[in-house]
Design a protein around this motif. Structure first.
Motif: not given
Length: 463
Positions: A12, A14, A17, A30-33
């Motif tokens: 999980r 992004t 991360s 952005n928050t797209t996995l």
């Protein structure tokens, strides 16, 4: 490589991360996995992390817009082109010093999350895939196992293969193929295999390596200082050099150490510690690969019953002496070609009892450098002393073999061409029910293209 082989989605992550795991600067976060990792733009789908590698023919950077349109979660580009990348795509951009190094850094970071897995690295001039397939079948009986999918065994393919590991994996069985100096060091630095096996040393990739001694020295670097155990075929050349580079004594294995009954094209009947099972590997060279897998599995704690259960009915991957049966029998050994592997399968099939005609279709052996002419003539000498009735030679390099066969007075018929359509026509013209065909060439030739026409039923043919 499809995301079905990968499990990075379980993390999980992004773009923001995942950036620290590959020493990247993240732009446009952005928050797209992230669902999977790709180096081929055509394989990118929603959630893909695309590494824009620059190859000999294509530059991945040229396809940034395409992968973004396909839903990529982020793209990895050189820092020197980060501004240009941001102008082309709306998805996050991960800027790194070197794209290939970043791919390896990410694979290494991913592996470090999986403390319970034991990794096995397999190298050699040929036999890597058969050994990997056999060993991974055995370890799968012992616990969850990931392996190199297909032939993703280069410095590009290895890190992608490592994303096939998941949290419950106990074993990771990976091929490590090299064709230039320094490639093994990069891969060992990423995988750091717990156990390593070297099948053999041939003259494949001599063009880039320069000498067989350099090939041996580079492949021997798989036996890194932190290794738990190392295995090598007793028949491998340059054993002294290999052990000197390894800095340790290696466990040696040989096909003669297992009870084996040759079943011809049906493979081998093997007996190991009282357990009997059959494998469909054709030829002594493939039998040795199976024995190497057995020795490593035994070291890992596999019981003889596990080994017999796992290998019962084992057959090699397509293109590795794979047997196709129809009106004619085809031995498809077209995945790879080296002097050793060509001579081995030619010698084996020459001694095979067969009621029909034996025919061989040989394509070039690539990347042999200064030894190319000599190697192709040496293969011709093996053919000249064989029981093959007809030989078809294809490709510029095989002109040397054609000349050698004429000079040696080969008893069979010889046909030579540089045109594949002409080759296909010649082979089809002389095809007869009951024929045995061997197809052998380097991968780039794609000799398996002949299989459909050879299998096509033609009632008008003489029998």
């Amino acid at each position: 490589m499809s995301s079905g082989y990968q499990h990075i989605d379980a993390c999980r992550l992004t773009a923001a991360s995942i950036a620290p795991l590959m020493h990247a600067d993240c732009l446009n976060a952005n928050t797209t996995l992230i669902t999977d990792v790709q180096i081929d733009s055509r394989a990118c789908t929603k959630g893909s992390l695309f590494f824009a590698l620059k190859g000999e023919k294509n530059d991945g950077f040229s396809f940034l817009s395409d992968v973004c349109d396909q839903g990529a979660a982020a793209v990895v580009v050189p820092k020197s082109r980060a501004k240009e990348a941001r102008a082309r795509v709306s998805c996050p951009v991960l800027a790194v010093d070197d794209v290939l190094t970043a791919l390896h850094d990410l694979a290494q970071s991913y592996l470090q999350r999986l403390s319970a897995v034991k990794t096995i690295g397999i190298t050699g001039s040929c036999g890597k895939s058969t050994t990997k397939e056999a060993l991974s079948r055995i370890t799968a009986v012992m616990g969850p196992t990931a392996k190199t999918p297909g032939n993703l065994n280069s410095e590009y393919g290895l890190p992608l293969s490592m994303f096939g590991l998941q949290e419950d994996s106990r074993y990771g069985v990976f091929e490590m193929g090299i064709d230039h100096v320094g490639e093994m060091d990069r891969m060992v630095g990423t995988l750091k295999p717990s156990i390593a096996l070297l099948t053999n040393i041939g003259i494949s990739h001599l063009e880039k390596m320069g000498s067989q001694e350099v090939i041996a020295e580079q492949k021997a670097r798989i036996f890194h200082p932190g290794l738990e155990a190392g295995f090598v075929s007793s028949n491998c050349s340059h054993l002294d050099l290999i052990e000197r580079v390894a800095g340790r004594n290696l466990v040696r294995y040989d096909s003669n150490e297992i009870s084996a009954i040759d079943l011809g094209l049906d493979g081998w009947m093997l007996t190991y510690e009282g357990h009997t099972f059959s494998v469909k590997s054709v030829g002594r060279h493939l039998l040795e690969d199976v024995v190497g897998a057995i020795r490593v599995a035994r070291y890992l704690g596999a019981h003889a019953s596990d080994i017999a259960e796992a290998l019962q009915g084992f057959e090699p991957m397509q293109g590795r002496s794979f047997v196709h049966r129809s009106e004619v029998t085809i031995i498809d050994d077209s995945y790879n070609a080296s002097l050793d592997s060509a001579n081995s399968i030619l010698t084996y099939l020459s001694g095979l009892s067969w009621q029909g005609s034996k025919k061989v279709v040989l394509g070039p052996m690539k990347e042999l450098g200064a030894l190319s002419k000599q190697a192709h003539r040496m293969v011709a000498r093996t053919v000249a002393s064989s029981s093959f009735d007809q030989t078809y030679l294809y490709g510029a390099e095989m002109e040397e073999a054609s000349q050698e066969l004429r000079e040696l007075g080969y008893r069979g018929e010889v046909s030579y061409t540089r045109d594949f359509e002409e080759l296909e026509s010649m082979v089809q013209k002389h095809r007869r029910r009951g024929d045995l065909f061997l197809l052998k060439a380097s991968r780039s030739v794609a000799m398996e293209r002949l299989i459909p026409s050879l299998q096509r039923r033609s009632l008008g043919y003489a029998i």
